[in-house]
Each structure stands twice: as structure tokens, then as C-alpha cells.
Motif scaffolding. Structure first.
Motif, PDB file in Angstrom:
ATOM      1  N   PRO A  76       0.815  -1.220   0.000  1.00 51.84           N
ATOM      2  CA  PRO A  76       0.000   0.000   0.000  1.00 51.84           C
ATOM      3  C   PRO A  76       0.847   1.267   0.000  1.00 51.84           C
ATOM      4  CG  PRO A  76      -0.329  -1.258   2.069  1.00 51.84           C
ATOM      5  CD  PRO A  76       0.522  -2.089   1.157  1.00 51.84           C
ATOM      6  N   ASP A 101      -6.890   3.119  -1.087  1.00 54.06           N
ATOM      7  CA  ASP A 101      -7.117   2.634   0.265  1.00 54.06           C
ATOM      8  C   ASP A 101      -8.115   3.579   0.934  1.00 54.06           C
ATOM      9  OD1 ASP A 101      -6.696   2.026   3.130  1.00 54.06           O
ATOM     10  OD2 ASP A 101      -4.971   0.899   2.409  1.00 54.06           O
ATOM     11  N   VAL A 102      -8.999   3.012   1.754  1.00 56.80           N
ATOM     12  CA  VAL A 102      -9.988   3.865   2.438  1.00 56.80           C
ATOM     13  C   VAL A 102      -9.318   4.976   3.247  1.00 56.80           C
ATOM     14  CG1 VAL A 102     -11.878   2.195   2.572  1.00 56.80           C
ATOM     15  CG2 VAL A 102     -10.109   2.164   4.333  1.00 56.80           C
ATOM     16  N   ASN A 149     -13.084  -4.251   4.835  1.00 55.69           N
ATOM     17  CA  ASN A 149     -12.172  -5.147   5.524  1.00 55.69           C
ATOM     18  C   ASN A 149     -12.252  -4.858   7.006  1.00 55.69           C
ATOM     19  OD1 ASN A 149     -10.559  -7.253   4.745  1.00 55.69           O
ATOM     20  ND2 ASN A 149      -9.017  -5.989   3.730  1.00 55.69           N
ATOM     21  N   TYR A 197       5.094  -0.184   7.935  1.00 54.29           N
ATOM     22  CA  TYR A 197       4.371   0.162   6.697  1.00 54.29           C
ATOM     23  C   TYR A 197       2.923   0.336   7.119  1.00 54.29           C
ATOM     24  CZ  TYR A 197       2.045  -4.361   6.226  1.00 54.29           C
ATOM     25  OH  TYR A 197       1.237  -5.435   6.447  1.00 54.29           O
ATOM     26  N   GLU A 198       2.028   0.548   6.158  1.00 55.56           N
ATOM     27  CA  GLU A 198       0.635   0.843   6.502  1.00 55.56           C
ATOM     28  C   GLU A 198       0.014  -0.209   7.441  1.00 55.56           C
ATOM     29  OE1 GLU A 198      -0.835   3.617   5.937  1.00 55.56           O
ATOM     30  OE2 GLU A 198      -2.755   2.997   6.775  1.00 55.56           O
ATOM     31  N   GLY A 199       0.416  -1.459   7.249  1.00 55.12           N
ATOM     32  CA  GLY A 199      -0.130  -2.526   8.088  1.00 55.12           C
ATOM     33  C   GLY A 199       0.162  -2.299   9.572  1.00 55.12           C
ATOM     34  N   VAL A 202      -2.218   0.185  10.980  1.00 57.50           N
ATOM     35  CA  VAL A 202      -3.499  -0.470  11.257  1.00 57.50           C
ATOM     36  C   VAL A 202      -3.446  -1.201  12.600  1.00 57.50           C
ATOM     37  CG1 VAL A 202      -5.000  -2.372  10.519  1.00 57.50           C
ATOM     38  CG2 VAL A 202      -4.169  -0.727   8.829  1.00 57.50           C
ATOM     39  N   GLU A 255       1.117  -8.622   5.686  1.00 58.12           N
ATOM     40  CA  GLU A 255      -0.001  -9.579   5.652  1.00 58.12           C
ATOM     41  C   GLU A 255       0.492 -10.940   5.157  1.00 58.12           C
ATOM     42  OE1 GLU A 255      -0.422  -6.488   4.547  1.00 58.12           O
ATOM     43  OE2 GLU A 255      -2.130  -5.747   5.709  1.00 58.12           O
ATOM     44  N   TRP A 273      -6.558  -9.931   7.959  1.00 55.33           N
ATOM     45  CA  TRP A 273      -7.817  -9.675   7.263  1.00 55.33           C
ATOM     46  C   TRP A 273      -8.457 -11.013   6.911  1.00 55.33           C
ATOM     47  CZ3 TRP A 273      -8.473  -4.699   7.908  1.00 55.33           C
ATOM     48  CH2 TRP A 273      -7.379  -3.838   7.892  1.00 55.33           C
ATOM     49  N   GLY A 308     -10.741  -1.481   7.045  1.00 55.00           N
ATOM     50  CA  GLY A 308      -9.831  -1.507   5.905  1.00 55.00           C
ATOM     51  C   GLY A 308     -10.627  -1.457   4.615  1.00 55.00           C
ATOM     52  N   GLY A 309      -9.961  -1.800   3.533  1.00 53.66           N
ATOM     53  CA  GLY A 309     -10.656  -1.861   2.257  1.00 53.66           C
ATOM     54  C   GLY A 309     -10.274  -0.716   1.346  1.00 53.66           C
ATOM     55  N   ARG A 379      -9.348   4.728  10.275  1.00 47.64           N
ATOM     56  CA  ARG A 379      -8.058   5.297  10.651  1.00 47.64           C
ATOM     57  C   ARG A 379      -8.220   6.806  10.757  1.00 47.64           C
ATOM     58  NH1 ARG A 379      -5.167   1.686   6.290  1.00 47.64           N
ATOM     59  NH2 ARG A 379      -7.307   0.923   6.198  1.00 47.64           N
TER      60      ARG A 379
HETATM   61  C1  GLC Z   1      -5.523  -4.136   3.597  1.00 38.35           C
HETATM   62  C2  GLC Z   1      -6.645  -3.157   3.927  1.00 38.35           C
HETATM   63  C3  GLC Z   1      -6.171  -1.739   3.766  1.00 38.35           C
HETATM   64  C4  GLC Z   1      -4.936  -1.524   4.605  1.00 38.35           C
HETATM   65  C5  GLC Z   1      -3.853  -2.523   4.261  1.00 38.35           C
HETATM   66  C6  GLC Z   1      -2.697  -2.390   5.229  1.00 38.35           C
HETATM   67  O1  GLC Z   1      -5.232  -4.110   2.262  1.00 38.35           O
HETATM   68  O2  GLC Z   1      -7.767  -3.399   3.127  1.00 38.35           O
HETATM   69  O3  GLC Z   1      -7.168  -0.821   4.114  1.00 38.35           O
HETATM   70  O4  GLC Z   1      -4.433  -0.226   4.485  1.00 38.35           O
HETATM   71  O5  GLC Z   1      -4.355  -3.830   4.331  1.00 38.35           O
HETATM   72  O6  GLC Z   1      -1.642  -3.202   4.895  1.00 38.35           O
END
Ligand code: GLC
Length: 423
Positions: A76, A101-102, A149, A197-199, A202, A255, A273, A308-309, A379
Motif C-alpha cells: 500500500p 485505500d480507504v 475489511n 508500513y501501513e499494516g 493499522v 499480511e 484480514w 480496511g478496504g 483510521r
Molecule cells: C488491507 C486493507 C487496507 C490496509 C492494508 C494495510 O489491504 O484493506 O485498508 O491499508 O491492508 O496493509
């Protein structure tokens, strides 16, 4: 005479352009361009196998409005960087429809990169309510929800059954089982996505929210992270690594690696997820038939998932805004949304699919997922979301590796986020 000719030509051109513009309905969207014609769809490259046949279906029935798929990197953060580069480009960018990404809607809308959309063109009332909130900024619709998500806790059903234990209902139960049960079976205790990272943003937001805290308020204007709850949330993640029930290897998991570790039978618990539940349960997985999924726990009971999503948005400079909007209506319609679930194993945004008995038989986690999405929290919304996320990742990773304490981490977050919101 020449000027009369020239003026006549101008008028003709103007009439043609104007009638094209009106006939296309482009003005109804407040977007610019000539309405209908070919478009590109830019999306992160992961989990898009099901999308190609869907777009081929569109191309067969819309020969004048063909869509070309532009696949960006899986990560992402890299996709975000490439989209921002394209959108900032003064010349016309390459991306007409963006699968964003949302978390990015506010940032992209505030920068003026997304065209406001006409709500009446999309079936918003048939979506799960929280997802619609991720598509708005400043009370205007800038995108249409496409995939949702919510984080789930996957657990080894077989092992907890042998121990006569229920799936964890609180952090205390999770920590206890991860510390004492996992090693008895030669497993690691718990993992999520802890690479910076983005994960990780989250996972960190989920820990803070689960403890009752928040990060930002007022669409990014107020910094609210300096709280006991935020210390408790970050403390939970840091303690796991320090005490060894979160394996050190998880500090570099996204992930994919975390799913693989669980699927290869190395983990008792995994935050991930829902698609990871589908893959870990599928034939060929070492843990097929041994996987359960429940909502994420928190300190004293049910925790909070981050929403997510992704959402579909139209570039302000899209070449054919009407076709862009029509393609979005197709991808968020009943037929496409069913395939998002059945072929993509991704959570659709349409509410009715979660109550379809045949789908529930095939995807038994749907009721848990529906409850998690309905209770999930977005977020932090911020026009500087990219920077906010980088700060959260860096600081929380430092707390997890023991380079800083949870209290110092929260103070640093408060300071750095305040500097961003003053920009
Ligand atoms: C998934 C989620 C997304 C999030 C990402 C983080 O793809 O849908 O919203 O930012 O994981 O790794």
C-alpha cells in the motif's frame, strides 16, 4: 470575411464540445472532460486476480468505453507513492479511476485530486453503513466504497479444543494462551503485521482503539493520542515482543508473511484480514480444518477493528469522467460485488450479501466479519494522512523493538503529529 469564417468555426467547435459535455452528463458530476470514452483503472497489484475477468466483461459490453487495468505494486505504501506522483503531475496523469485505500480519501480529496461525485448515481444505501463514511470528506462524496475489511483474530481451533479453552475474549486471555499454551505445542504465540508500513499503522490503531484511545480528532486538526489508553495499547504490543509471545520475526511481517507463518502451522494466534482465513482453511494449507476466527479482543473484552478496504474515485483530470463514474457503478453493483467475495475472497461492501444463506455456508466467517465491520473504526482522517501514517509506523516500531518505552512513544507521537497538523 476571414474573421466571419473563423468565428463560425469557433462557434461550431464550441457547440460540438458543449453538446458532447451535456450529453455525457459530465456536468452532473461536477467533473471536467468530454464524458464517455476509454479509461484506465489504477489499483494495487495484490489480490486482483478476480478483477481481470470482471473488467473483460465490462469491455465486451462497453466497446466505446474500454477500461485498461494499471497494476501498481502490492504494498500500500508504494501504491500510495505512485498514485501521488501521478496525481501531482501537472500534465494529464495516467490514472482515471483510482482504487484507493480507504485511509487516503481525505488526503487525496483535500489536495483537489478527486472529483466530487453525485450521490444519486451510486447505491450507497445498500452498503454497510460505516464504509460510506470512508468515502466522504468535508461532507462531500469523493469516492464509492468498493471492498471493505476488518481485522479478525485467527486461532488454532484444534489446539484450544485440546486444552478445553474458548477463543480469547480479552488481551489477558490472549497473552496467557500465547505465553503458556503455544510453547507446549512448539508454536509461537501471536503475530500481526509489524513491519513499519501501513499494516503497522493499522495494528497500532487497533491496539490504541481497543484500549479506548484515539489518535487524531476533527479530520486531523486535533491530536488526541496523548492518553493512558494509547500507552496501554502500544504497551500491549511492546510487551509481547519483550516477553517473547510475539516472535521477533513478526517485526518484519506484512499480511503475506504473517499469513504464511500461521498457514505453515507456526502460530497459535494471528491478527489478519479475512482473506487469510479463507487461504489458511483451503486445501493444501497445513492447518486446513483447524482454523477459527473471532473478533479482535481488547484489554477487558471485545476490542476494535480498524476499517480496511478500498474506495473507487475519479481523478479530477480524468479523460472521460462519465465513463469513469459508470465503471464505478458497475464495480459496486450486485454482480461485481458477489464476485469480489466468491472469486476474490474479499469482503464486499453490499450489506445483503452478508445475509445470503448460500454465501454463509461457503464463507462461514461472514456473520463475524459483518459484526466486525459494523463495529470497526476508521483510521485517523487527515489531509496529511501519508505523513501521519509514517510517524505512527516509525514510533510504534521503535516501541516494539524496545528502543523507546510506550510512554515516551506516546509523547513523541503527540509532538510529531502536532507538527504535521500545523502544516
Ligand atoms: C488491507 C486493507 C487496507 C490496509 C492494508 C494495510 O489491504 O484493506 O485498508 O491499508 O491492508 O496493509
Amino acid at each position: 470575411m476571414r474573421w466571419i469564417h473563423a468565428a463560425g468555426r469557433c462557434l461550431l467547435v464550441l457547440t460540438v464540445v458543449l453538446s458532447g459535455y451535456m450529453a455525457s452528463g459530465a456536468s452532473a458530476d461536477g467533473t471536467h472532460g468530454t464524458g464517455r470514452g476509454p479509461v484506465t483503472l489504477a489499483t494495487a497489484g495484490d489480490l486482483t486476480g478476480y478483477l481481470r475477468p470482471l473488467l473483460q466483461g465490462w469491455n465486451r459490453t462497453h466497446p466505446g468505453e474500454k477500461v485498461t487495468l494499471v497494476e501498481l505494486p502490492d504494498s500500500p505504501d508504494e501504491t500510495h507513492a505512485q498514485m501521488v506522483t501521478d496525481l501531482r503531475d501537472g500534465d494529464r496523469g495516467r490514472f482515471d479511476v483510482l482504487n484507493i485505500d480507504v485511509a487516503w480519501t481525505s488526503e487525496f480529496a483535500a489536495a483537489g485530486w478527486l472529483a466530487p461525485l453525485d450521490r444519486s448515481r451510486f447505491p450507497l444505501s445498500s452498503f454497510l453503513p460505516p464504509v460510506v463514511g470512508t468515502a466522504t470528506y468535508d461532507n462531500k462524496l469523493y469516492a464509492v466504497p468498493y471492498v471493505t475489511n476488518a481485522g479478525l483474530l485467527l486461532y488454532r481451533k484444534d489446539i484450544l479444543a485440546k486444552e478445553g479453552l474458548p477463543p480469547p475474549r480479552s488481551w489477558a486471555e490472549l497473552e496467557h494462551d500465547a505465553k503458556t499454551i503455544a510453547p507446549k505445542y512448539g508454536l509461537d504465540g501471536y503475530a500481526g503485521q509489524f513491519l513499519p508500513y501501513e499494516g503497522l499503522t493499522v495494528n497500532a490503531a487497533e491496539a490504541v482503539y481497543s484500549a479506548g484511545g484515539t489518535i487524531l480528532g476533527n479530520e486531523g486538526e486535533r491530536v488526541t493520542v496523548n492518553s493512558r489508553a494509547a500507552r496501554e495499547g502500544i504497551g500491549f504490543l511492546a510487551r509481547g515482543v519483550r516477553e517473547g509471545w510475539i516472535p521477533k520475526a513478526a517485526l518484519s511481517y506484512t499480511e503475506q508473511e504473517s499469513k504464511q507463518a500461521f498457514q505453515d502451522g507456526h502460530l497459535l494466534f494471528l491478527r489478519n484480514w479475512p482473506y487469510s482465513y479463507v487461504e489458511a482453511s483451503a486445501k493444501g494449507s497445513a492447518v486446513a480444518g483447524k482454523v477459527g476466527a473471532v473478533p479482535l479482543p481488547g484489554p477487558a473484552g471485545r476490542g476494535a477493528s480498524v476499517l480496511g478496504g478500498s474506495n473507487l474515485a475519479v481523478n479530477t483530470r480524468a479523460r472521460h469522467p462519465d465513463s469513469a463514474a459508470r465503471l464505478i457503478a458497475y464495480l459496486t453493483g450486485e454482480h461485481a460485488q458477489r464476485l469480489v467475495l466468491t472469486r476474490g475472497a474479499l469482503p464486499p461492501v453490499r450489506a445483503d450479501l452478508y445475509q445470503d444463506p448460500a454465501l454463509i455456508r461457503r464463507f462461514p466467517y461472514l456473520p463475524t466479519l459483518r459484526a466486525s465491520v459494523l463495529a470497526a473504526l476508521p483510521r485517523p482522517k487527515s489531509p496529511h494522512y501519508g505523513q501521519v501514517s509514517l510517524v505512527v509506523q516509525a514510533v510504534v516500531h521503535d516501541a516494539m523493538t524496545g528502543r523507546t518505552t510506550p510512554s515516551a512513544a506516546v509523547r513523541r507521537l503527540a509532538r510529531e503529529l502536532a507538527a504535521i497538523s500545523r502544516q
